[in-house]
Design an enzyme around this catalytic site. Structure first.
Site, PDB file in Angstrom:
ATOM      1  N   ASN A  54     -42.690 -25.953 -30.616  1.00  0.00           N
ATOM      2  CA  ASN A  54     -42.808 -25.278 -29.317  1.00  0.00           C
ATOM      3  C   ASN A  54     -44.276 -25.146 -28.923  1.00  0.00           C
ATOM      4  O   ASN A  54     -45.135 -24.815 -29.746  1.00  0.00           O
ATOM      5  CB  ASN A  54     -42.076 -23.936 -29.282  1.00  0.00           C
ATOM      6  CG  ASN A  54     -42.427 -22.980 -30.388  1.00  0.00           C
ATOM      7  OD1 ASN A  54     -42.805 -23.369 -31.483  1.00  0.00           O
ATOM      8  ND2 ASN A  54     -42.301 -21.702 -30.094  1.00  0.00           N
ATOM      9  N   ILE A  55     -44.530 -25.421 -27.658  1.00  0.00           N
ATOM     10  CA  ILE A  55     -45.881 -25.389 -27.113  1.00  0.00           C
ATOM     11  C   ILE A  55     -45.876 -24.427 -25.930  1.00  0.00           C
ATOM     12  O   ILE A  55     -45.243 -24.690 -24.895  1.00  0.00           O
ATOM     13  CB  ILE A  55     -46.340 -26.793 -26.654  1.00  0.00           C
ATOM     14  CG1 ILE A  55     -46.202 -27.823 -27.793  1.00  0.00           C
ATOM     15  CG2 ILE A  55     -47.777 -26.739 -26.126  1.00  0.00           C
ATOM     16  CD1 ILE A  55     -47.064 -27.554 -29.020  1.00  0.00           C
ATOM     17  N   GLU A  56     -46.556 -23.298 -26.121  1.00  0.00           N
ATOM     18  CA  GLU A  56     -46.567 -22.269 -25.074  1.00  0.00           C
ATOM     19  C   GLU A  56     -47.737 -22.487 -24.119  1.00  0.00           C
ATOM     20  O   GLU A  56     -48.599 -23.342 -24.319  1.00  0.00           O
ATOM     21  CB  GLU A  56     -46.614 -20.891 -25.740  1.00  0.00           C
ATOM     22  CG  GLU A  56     -45.387 -20.688 -26.631  1.00  0.00           C
ATOM     23  CD  GLU A  56     -45.259 -19.305 -27.222  1.00  0.00           C
ATOM     24  OE1 GLU A  56     -46.256 -18.561 -27.281  1.00  0.00           O
ATOM     25  OE2 GLU A  56     -44.124 -18.962 -27.626  1.00  0.00           O
ATOM     26  N   CYS A  97     -39.861 -25.873 -25.510  1.00  0.00           N
ATOM     27  CA  CYS A  97     -39.262 -25.600 -26.818  1.00  0.00           C
ATOM     28  C   CYS A  97     -39.430 -26.787 -27.770  1.00  0.00           C
ATOM     29  O   CYS A  97     -39.564 -27.946 -27.342  1.00  0.00           O
ATOM     30  CB  CYS A  97     -37.774 -25.318 -26.674  1.00  0.00           C
ATOM     31  SG  CYS A  97     -37.378 -23.780 -25.843  1.00  0.00           S
ATOM     32  N   GLU A 100     -37.137 -28.155 -29.710  1.00  0.00           N
ATOM     33  CA  GLU A 100     -36.037 -29.129 -29.665  1.00  0.00           C
ATOM     34  C   GLU A 100     -36.254 -30.135 -28.548  1.00  0.00           C
ATOM     35  O   GLU A 100     -36.053 -31.335 -28.712  1.00  0.00           O
ATOM     36  CB  GLU A 100     -34.695 -28.432 -29.435  1.00  0.00           C
ATOM     37  CG  GLU A 100     -34.303 -27.421 -30.484  1.00  0.00           C
ATOM     38  CD  GLU A 100     -34.733 -26.011 -30.119  1.00  0.00           C
ATOM     39  OE1 GLU A 100     -35.911 -25.812 -29.758  1.00  0.00           O
ATOM     40  OE2 GLU A 100     -33.895 -25.109 -30.207  1.00  0.00           O
ATOM     41  N   CYS A 152     -31.973 -22.336 -27.594  1.00  0.00           N
ATOM     42  CA  CYS A 152     -31.800 -21.728 -26.269  1.00  0.00           C
ATOM     43  C   CYS A 152     -30.841 -22.574 -25.424  1.00  0.00           C
ATOM     44  O   CYS A 152     -30.512 -23.723 -25.760  1.00  0.00           O
ATOM     45  CB  CYS A 152     -33.144 -21.565 -25.562  1.00  0.00           C
ATOM     46  SG  CYS A 152     -33.748 -23.060 -24.762  1.00  0.00           S
ATOM     47  N   CYS A 196     -32.118 -26.033 -24.216  1.00  0.00           N
ATOM     48  CA  CYS A 196     -32.138 -27.049 -25.283  1.00  0.00           C
ATOM     49  C   CYS A 196     -30.729 -27.521 -25.607  1.00  0.00           C
ATOM     50  O   CYS A 196     -30.523 -28.702 -25.908  1.00  0.00           O
ATOM     51  CB  CYS A 196     -32.837 -26.504 -26.518  1.00  0.00           C
ATOM     52  SG  CYS A 196     -34.627 -26.358 -26.281  1.00  0.00           S
TER      53      CYS A 196
END
Ligand code: THU
Length: 133
Positions: free
Chosen positions: A42-44, A53, A55, A86, A89
């Protein structure tokens, strides 16, 4: 590659999660029908809503390399049980995974729950729903 190896790939990918806001690192890995493995974390973002996310990063990495059929997906986080993907995903999984394709939900303590995208998102919207378009 068996489910433990795919989960280990997801655990390794999780190390590259960029999570300065949630501090909740997630890793994912997929194997394609032709045996290639892709992973994601995951890359915020400071603009929270564009966070991606783990996935979907793994699925889209595979798709960008030409994959159109995924044979298994593993996802992992530091959760008590296997991490729950989520909703977005789950929908993304529907595109490239069959009804029986295994989805492995893991954590850092060795849990690997096996499920399917059909169980995760019953009645998902898919390409068949557009056949009258
Ligand atoms: N996250 C994932 O990477 N996958 C999921 O299925 C659930 C949520 C990430 C998004 C965000 O960076 C953090 O977990 C907290 O929601």
């Amino acid at each position: 590659m068996d489910k433990e190896e795919l989960m280990q790939t997801a655990i390794t990918a999780r190390k590259n999660a960029y999570v300065p806001y949630s501090h909740f690192a997630v890793g994912a890995a997929v194997i394609s029908a032709d045996g290639r493995v892709f992973s994601g974390a995951n890359i915020e973002n400071a603009s929270y809503g564009i966070t991606m996310c783990a996935e979907r990063n793994a699925i889209f990495a595979a798709a960008c390399a030409g994959v159109r059929e995924i044979s298994a997906l593993a996802v992992v986080a530091d959760t008590d049980g296997g991490v729950a993907p989520c909703g977005a995903c789950r929908q993304a999984m529907t595109e490239f995974m069959g009804a029986q394709t295994p989805v492995y939900l893991g954590n850092l303590h060795g849990t690997i729950d096996t499920t399917t995208v059909t169980e995760l998102l019953p009645g998902a919207f898919n390409k068949e729903d557009m056949h009258n378009a």
